[in-house]
Design a protein around this motif. Structure first.
Motif, PDB file in Angstrom:
ATOM      1  N   GLN A  90       0.809  -1.222   0.000  1.00  0.00           N
ATOM      2  CA  GLN A  90       0.000   0.000   0.000  1.00  0.00           C
ATOM      3  C   GLN A  90       0.840   1.269   0.000  1.00  0.00           C
ATOM      4  N   GLU A  91       1.968   1.265   0.681  1.00  0.00           N
ATOM      5  CA  GLU A  91       2.800   2.461   0.788  1.00  0.00           C
ATOM      6  C   GLU A  91       3.304   2.931  -0.577  1.00  0.00           C
ATOM      7  N   ASP A  92       3.587   2.001  -1.473  1.00  0.00           N
ATOM      8  CA  ASP A  92       4.164   2.341  -2.777  1.00  0.00           C
ATOM      9  C   ASP A  92       3.143   2.417  -3.901  1.00  0.00           C
ATOM     10  N   LEU A  93       1.883   2.242  -3.598  1.00  0.00           N
ATOM     11  CA  LEU A  93       0.862   2.119  -4.629  1.00  0.00           C
ATOM     12  C   LEU A  93       0.766   3.342  -5.541  1.00  0.00           C
ATOM     13  N   PHE A  94       1.091   4.524  -5.034  1.00  0.00           N
ATOM     14  CA  PHE A  94       0.969   5.756  -5.824  1.00  0.00           C
ATOM     15  C   PHE A  94       2.299   6.168  -6.460  1.00  0.00           C
ATOM     16  N   GLU A  95       3.296   5.277  -6.437  1.00  0.00           N
ATOM     17  CA  GLU A  95       4.583   5.532  -7.080  1.00  0.00           C
ATOM     18  C   GLU A  95       4.530   5.016  -8.520  1.00  0.00           C
ATOM     19  N   PRO A  96       5.201   5.716  -9.454  1.00  0.00           N
ATOM     20  CA  PRO A  96       5.182   5.266 -10.850  1.00  0.00           C
ATOM     21  C   PRO A  96       5.758   3.868 -11.026  1.00  0.00           C
ATOM     22  N   PHE A  97       5.157   3.125 -11.912  1.00  0.00           N
ATOM     23  CA  PHE A  97       5.616   1.798 -12.333  1.00  0.00           C
ATOM     24  C   PHE A  97       5.639   0.789 -11.185  1.00  0.00           C
ATOM     25  N   THR A  98       4.760   0.990 -10.200  1.00  0.00           N
ATOM     26  CA  THR A  98       4.661   0.065  -9.084  1.00  0.00           C
ATOM     27  C   THR A  98       3.296  -0.589  -9.124  1.00  0.00           C
ATOM     28  N   GLN A  99       3.270  -1.900  -8.956  1.00  0.00           N
ATOM     29  CA  GLN A  99       2.020  -2.632  -8.877  1.00  0.00           C
ATOM     30  C   GLN A  99       2.057  -3.514  -7.644  1.00  0.00           C
ATOM     31  N   ALA A 100       0.908  -3.722  -7.036  1.00  0.00           N
ATOM     32  CA  ALA A 100       0.843  -4.564  -5.846  1.00  0.00           C
ATOM     33  C   ALA A 100       1.184  -6.004  -6.180  1.00  0.00           C
ATOM     34  N   ASP A 101       0.768  -6.459  -7.345  1.00  0.00           N
ATOM     35  CA  ASP A 101       0.984  -7.845  -7.749  1.00  0.00           C
ATOM     36  C   ASP A 101       1.499  -7.844  -9.181  1.00  0.00           C
ATOM     37  N   MET A 102       2.792  -7.972  -9.344  1.00  0.00           N
ATOM     38  CA  MET A 102       3.393  -7.909 -10.682  1.00  0.00           C
ATOM     39  C   MET A 102       2.907  -9.038 -11.581  1.00  0.00           C
ATOM     40  N   SER A 103       2.415 -10.121 -11.026  1.00  0.00           N
ATOM     41  CA  SER A 103       1.931 -11.214 -11.865  1.00  0.00           C
ATOM     42  C   SER A 103       0.685 -10.812 -12.644  1.00  0.00           C
ATOM     43  N   SER A 104      -0.063  -9.821 -12.158  1.00  0.00           N
ATOM     44  CA  SER A 104      -1.266  -9.383 -12.871  1.00  0.00           C
ATOM     45  C   SER A 104      -0.917  -8.649 -14.161  1.00  0.00           C
ATOM     46  N   THR A 105       0.308  -8.132 -14.279  1.00  0.00           N
ATOM     47  CA  THR A 105       0.710  -7.417 -15.486  1.00  0.00           C
ATOM     48  C   THR A 105       0.603  -8.321 -16.709  1.00  0.00           C
ATOM     49  N   ARG A 106       1.015  -9.558 -16.577  1.00  0.00           N
ATOM     50  CA  ARG A 106       0.990 -10.466 -17.718  1.00  0.00           C
ATOM     51  C   ARG A 106      -0.440 -10.782 -18.147  1.00  0.00           C
ATOM     52  N   ARG A 107      -1.337 -10.922 -17.211  1.00  0.00           N
ATOM     53  CA  ARG A 107      -2.721 -11.280 -17.527  1.00  0.00           C
ATOM     54  C   ARG A 107      -3.549 -10.085 -17.963  1.00  0.00           C
ATOM     55  N   HIS A 108      -3.310  -8.916 -17.369  1.00  0.00           N
ATOM     56  CA  HIS A 108      -4.225  -7.788 -17.564  1.00  0.00           C
ATOM     57  C   HIS A 108      -3.573  -6.573 -18.211  1.00  0.00           C
ATOM     58  N   GLY A 109      -2.286  -6.566 -18.404  1.00  0.00           N
ATOM     59  CA  GLY A 109      -1.613  -5.409 -18.976  1.00  0.00           C
ATOM     60  C   GLY A 109      -1.462  -4.298 -17.957  1.00  0.00           C
ATOM     61  N   GLY A 110      -0.898  -3.199 -18.355  1.00  0.00           N
ATOM     62  CA  GLY A 110      -0.731  -2.063 -17.469  1.00  0.00           C
ATOM     63  C   GLY A 110       0.699  -1.958 -16.972  1.00  0.00           C
ATOM     64  N   ALA A 111       1.115  -0.717 -16.723  1.00  0.00           N
ATOM     65  CA  ALA A 111       2.482  -0.466 -16.295  1.00  0.00           C
ATOM     66  C   ALA A 111       2.559   0.030 -14.863  1.00  0.00           C
ATOM     67  N   GLY A 112       1.425   0.219 -14.200  1.00  0.00           N
ATOM     68  CA  GLY A 112       1.451   0.717 -12.836  1.00  0.00           C
ATOM     69  C   GLY A 112       1.666   2.218 -12.765  1.00  0.00           C
ATOM     70  N   ILE A 113       1.190   2.961 -13.748  1.00  0.00           N
ATOM     71  CA  ILE A 113       1.400   4.414 -13.776  1.00  0.00           C
ATOM     72  C   ILE A 113       0.134   5.199 -13.446  1.00  0.00           C
ATOM     73  N   GLY A 114      -1.029   4.576 -13.551  1.00  0.00           N
ATOM     74  CA  GLY A 114      -2.297   5.283 -13.405  1.00  0.00           C
ATOM     75  C   GLY A 114      -2.484   6.009 -12.088  1.00  0.00           C
ATOM     76  N   LEU A 115      -2.225   5.336 -10.970  1.00  0.00           N
ATOM     77  CA  LEU A 115      -2.414   5.982  -9.670  1.00  0.00           C
ATOM     78  C   LEU A 115      -1.349   7.041  -9.403  1.00  0.00           C
ATOM     79  N   ALA A 116      -0.161   6.887  -9.975  1.00  0.00           N
ATOM     80  CA  ALA A 116       0.874   7.919  -9.837  1.00  0.00           C
ATOM     81  C   ALA A 116       0.439   9.198 -10.550  1.00  0.00           C
ATOM     82  N   VAL A 117      -0.167   9.057 -11.716  1.00  0.00           N
ATOM     83  CA  VAL A 117      -0.678  10.218 -12.454  1.00  0.00           C
ATOM     84  C   VAL A 117      -1.805  10.866 -11.663  1.00  0.00           C
ATOM     85  N   CYS A 118      -2.709  10.066 -11.127  1.00  0.00           N
ATOM     86  CA  CYS A 118      -3.804  10.602 -10.304  1.00  0.00           C
ATOM     87  C   CYS A 118      -3.248  11.392  -9.116  1.00  0.00           C
ATOM     88  N   LYS A 119      -2.230  10.857  -8.459  1.00  0.00           N
ATOM     89  CA  LYS A 119      -1.642  11.528  -7.297  1.00  0.00           C
ATOM     90  C   LYS A 119      -1.054  12.877  -7.685  1.00  0.00           C
TER      91      LYS A 119
END
Length: 82
Positions: A39-68
């Motif tokens: 949770q602490e890193d969730l709003f940092e760029p290119f960070t995802q809580a579960d990196m395994s979901s990237t392969r199944r669902h796509g995404g780079a972990g940037i959305g919440l960083a942009v929102c912040k």
């Protein structure tokens, strides 16, 4: 990342003035949640809580960083509960 479940979006007026409006946006879902240690890193760029979901669902972990960044520049705050 579910075929069943729901997402709820609510917008609440917290304070209304003639020249300003303070809103609270809430997004809730029926997902699996976010582990406490992620949770602490969730709003940092290119960070995802579960990196395994990237392969199944796509995404780079940037959305919440942009929102912040957007929320910070408007003088607001952003956070999460899981």
């Amino acid at each position: 990342f579910t075929h069943r479940g729901s997402i709820r979006v609510a917008i609440l007026v917290k304070k209304a003035q003639p020249d300003a409006l303070r809103l609270r946006f809430e997004v809730s879902d029926t997902g699996v949640g976010v582990p406490v240690e992620a949770q602490e890193d969730l709003f940092e760029p290119f960070t995802q809580a579960d990196m395994s979901s990237t392969r199944r669902h796509g995404g780079a972990g940037i959305g919440l960083a942009v929102c912040k960044k957007m929320v910070d520049r408007m003088g607001g705050t952003i956070g999460m509960l899981s």
